[in-house]
Scaffold this motif. Sequence first.
Motif, PDB file in Angstrom:
ATOM      1  N   HIS A 156      39.948 173.027  61.735  1.00 26.84           N
ATOM      2  CA  HIS A 156      41.097 172.241  62.196  1.00 26.84           C
ATOM      3  C   HIS A 156      40.915 170.758  61.883  1.00 26.84           C
ATOM      4  CE1 HIS A 156      42.492 175.844  64.058  1.00 26.84           C
ATOM      5  NE2 HIS A 156      41.453 175.908  64.862  1.00 26.84           N
TER       6      HIS A 156
ATOM      7  N   LEU B 238      53.221 178.914  64.096  1.00 26.86           N
ATOM      8  CA  LEU B 238      51.848 178.487  64.336  1.00 26.86           C
ATOM      9  C   LEU B 238      51.806 177.477  65.484  1.00 26.86           C
ATOM     10  CD1 LEU B 238      50.645 178.039  60.654  1.00 26.86           C
ATOM     11  CD2 LEU B 238      50.438 180.041  62.122  1.00 26.86           C
ATOM     12  N   PRO B 239      50.677 177.446  66.224  1.00 24.07           N
ATOM     13  CA  PRO B 239      49.420 178.169  65.992  1.00 24.07           C
ATOM     14  C   PRO B 239      49.419 179.573  66.601  1.00 24.07           C
ATOM     15  CG  PRO B 239      49.169 176.642  67.810  1.00 24.07           C
ATOM     16  CD  PRO B 239      50.556 176.435  67.288  1.00 24.07           C
TER      17      PRO B 239
ATOM     18  N   THR C 245      45.887 177.145  62.591  1.00 25.24           N
ATOM     19  CA  THR C 245      46.917 176.122  62.688  1.00 25.24           C
ATOM     20  C   THR C 245      47.294 175.673  61.284  1.00 25.24           C
ATOM     21  OG1 THR C 245      45.318 174.322  62.827  1.00 25.24           O
ATOM     22  CG2 THR C 245      45.987 175.351  64.898  1.00 25.24           C
TER      23      THR C 245
ATOM     24  N   HIS D 163      47.116 174.515  71.126  1.00 28.86           N
ATOM     25  CA  HIS D 163      46.075 173.512  70.920  1.00 28.86           C
ATOM     26  C   HIS D 163      45.085 173.505  72.071  1.00 28.86           C
ATOM     27  CE1 HIS D 163      48.950 171.089  68.092  1.00 28.86           C
ATOM     28  NE2 HIS D 163      48.538 172.222  67.566  1.00 28.86           N
TER      29      HIS D 163
ATOM     30  N   ALA E  90      46.704 167.258  64.513  1.00 26.46           N
ATOM     31  CA  ALA E  90      47.993 167.651  63.938  1.00 26.46           C
ATOM     32  C   ALA E  90      48.840 166.431  63.597  1.00 26.46           C
ATOM     33  CB  ALA E  90      48.740 168.557  64.915  1.00 26.46           C
TER      34      ALA E  90
ATOM     35  N   GLY F 199      52.062 178.560  69.889  1.00 19.96           N
ATOM     36  CA  GLY F 199      52.588 179.446  68.865  1.00 19.96           C
ATOM     37  C   GLY F 199      53.340 180.625  69.452  1.00 19.96           C
TER      38      GLY F 199
END
Length: 982
Positions: free
Chosen positions: A67, A107-108, A135, A342, A360, A506
Amino acid sequence: MTGTPETTAVPERPAPPPFAALRGQLHDAAAEFAGGQDALEGILLGMVDDVDRAVAEPLEIFPVCHHSPASALAMARRLREKQPKVVYLELCEDMAPLLTELRNCRLPVAVQAFASDIEGFPPDWAPLSVVAPITEASAEYQAVAYALDTPGVELVLVDRSSDHVFQWDTRHEQSGKPSPEAAEPPAEPSTEPEAALHGEAVGVEIGDLRPRFAELEQHLLRHGKVRHWSEWWHQYVEVPLGDSDHDTYRQVMFLIGSLFRRLAPGQGDRVRVDEDRERYMWSRMREHLAATGTDPADCLYVCGAFHAASRVDEFGVHGTGDFTISPRTATTWQYGLIPSSHAAIEAQFGLAAGSVSIAATEWAKNLKRTRVKPCRLEGQAGTKKRPAKTAARAPLPAPAPEATEDRLSGFLQRPPALHTLDEAELLGWSVDIVRAARRNGYLASTADAIAVFETSILLAAMRDRAKPTPYDFQDAAVTCIEKDTVPGRRDVRRLVEIMMGGDRIGQVGYDALPPLARDVHDRLAPLELNLQQRGVRRALLDMASEPDLRSCSDVLWMLRRLLPPGAARPVMGERRLGERSIQESWDLSLGTHQRALIELGYEGVSLEQVLEQRLRRTAYGSQATAAQVLAAVEDATLYLGGRRLADELGTRALEVLAGERSVDGAPEVLRRVRGLLAYYRTAEPVLPPWIESFVRAGYAHYCTLLPTAFRDEDATVGQVAAMLGFLFGMESLALSLGCDRTQLELAVAQSHPGDQAKTALLWAAQVQLGTLSRGELRARCDELLANPLVVPSYPRYLSGFVHALEPVPGLADVVVEAVSNAFGRLPDAVLLPWLPTLITTLRSNAAELAPLLIREAGRIFPARLAALDAWVPPWRAQPEGLPLPSSGAAPGATLLARYPETCDAVADLVGAGDAWAPADGRAAGPTGVALLSAHRATCDAVADLLGCAEPWAATAPAGRTPSLTDRHPATAHAVAELLAAP
């Protein structure tokens, strides 16, 4: 001698090794700081050797960090430049079929392998679960998207299977030790519910890159002036590598991986597992290359930087090691996609709260700044649709192989880039956090926004940064806005995380769901609710006007039984044995609990099948009790209907009861059996054979255990009372089925308890059996109160009497009398010390029976306070008996003579106006003897019953009384009085 001079060819000097200069610098640095050659020089030069070895490998290795936006950006660039034909990815090889379903998800999400029925592993490990979260801002997703959407590209997963994850688990050798995949505890544990989306699954750490040497990590954090590892990585790796070229990125990541690998502590088990994983992956890659004949130059190996700098013999396409891969166990694995978030990724892999959200945000900023086109799956949910391709793009020519250059020296010697302050961005952050704080109850103002802005710049300067990072801004916001208390549910730190990108959650699309989850959504379609969205949805079911909704009600009740609390919560309506609601209201949050619904799909193809399997598993488990099996029978009747499964489980309950040697589950058994009996008696024409057998066997079983339970100190008074409740409550049915009441009488006679509560319970049982009268029981209670040595333990006797209301509810008045006598006779000096004991004893041991006692007390005691002074307890009042009639006088004759007018009026109404008898009660003539002759047939019948039948007055001389009257005058007069009575 003349001639042309000979020309001597000068040999070319061999090119120096690519990292010779770096080796020399590190050698000099080790000699200067360590005072000579020692372990430091070996570590420093060994790191360079690891980098040189990895860079020289013919099969290009692409090291990544999990990530990491920098890794994802470098991956997107390299894939479009190199365009490999085969992509090897560090991921469990048995998860490959699931990757094509990623396009149907937002996603995620996490790829999951799940096993509930295990073989070859300890039973207490079940269920087994392995997840690999994905992700968009991750290098592995870029590789997957490129391989799946590019024709002619093959994606090969080379990491160990999910089965091998648990085969190599160190818990085999050391029970209680964590899994090698288990992440370290996070620096700031998240309290958000989204952090539990992965459950207790083992996480596959794709690209895990974190120092395992605690002192090293603390050293980096202290000198980097940061709070946790995620902030250090962002400041000193993510930002510098964001603008670097491919070769520099690879060499830096190789160097970091080698550093963490060489400074890892001596964790033998974990190091062994890491090396076995590397041997496994290189063995799989060599097998694939040999089977397909692919040129290694056309391949790309994506793995974590920790595994890229490997020193095992199997490393490389020319590795010499011969690693043997063990076979998988017989465990059946199920695969699927589950929603992730997350917060869940941070909680599982030990990252700081908010770090994935900040990553992100950095990913989005890097794409906008560098204009790199990322790889996305066609039709990916949650992304914009791209225009259709007009023609296939021709592949770029493969770049010519170049000599390896040393990029590390320049990168390590280059001063950090001074990023100018982006005032507009920082000002926007400051305004947004104040606005969010005001919405969450904070008293923030424009002055706070200015303070956050200035404090962010100040903190960055104190930490030698020209530009405040999101972590500097977060600290400044907490310092300037957060006060002593948090007025809302979220604090300022959480608000900053949400503002920086939020905890993206997600969602698995309908097409990627297992058959059971799709079936649930199809069967609940008549509710016309979007159940895939997160949050609570209110469903109203009126089965009276819409009978078709009964099937939806059945599904919802099964979901309530199978899913965690909150997934399907009834607001109105209930389902019990023999009862069905005609209107129901539900709060549904299936989108929030999508993971649990998906995991149900691993157990079967329908809710009915899963529920039946779970009920069977409960009933036939090694630790199953009779109460648990009866609960399974009740659930089978409630949710599945029919008699097949209920009868089978009922027979199993009979077997379990026969094997029990304790009375721990007696209260639950009594409650379940009573409910099932009441249901079958009203819903079925006859009782099922299994429940008749259960009552018959339970009667004998509890009779056998009763004496032992009375003596057993571990058996509570409530459990013994439940046994007696079963025996007395089911006595009529048990006796009709062939049981012998003598067995119960013998069991009670053999019981000799030592506890006061059980003693009182035994007295109640004797009253129910008739061996002890109520008067004797009252006398014993009076003796207890009269004995000063017994008074302190009197509450225990009362507790036993209260529990006795379960088997003998008719003793409620005696219990009220016992309590009242105690309050009335004992002085305050004695009563007050044990009054708290009485209250706590009754509350803890007999709370469910207290209402019966209260109702009986309300019936006996006066309703008003004014009447209490003149009130006499019924057990103290002398009973008023009727006056016995004198010899020869009819009962009530005195009353009739005293009120002749009333009697005459009644006599006229019934047509019996005869002359009055004398006032003394003696009849003028024979009253009953005349009836003997008038009703000879009746007297003959009585004579036959008495066995003294003789000829009547027809054979006797006239005027004489029959011989029957002479022999049995009392009987003759009694019969005569009965015949003369109205």
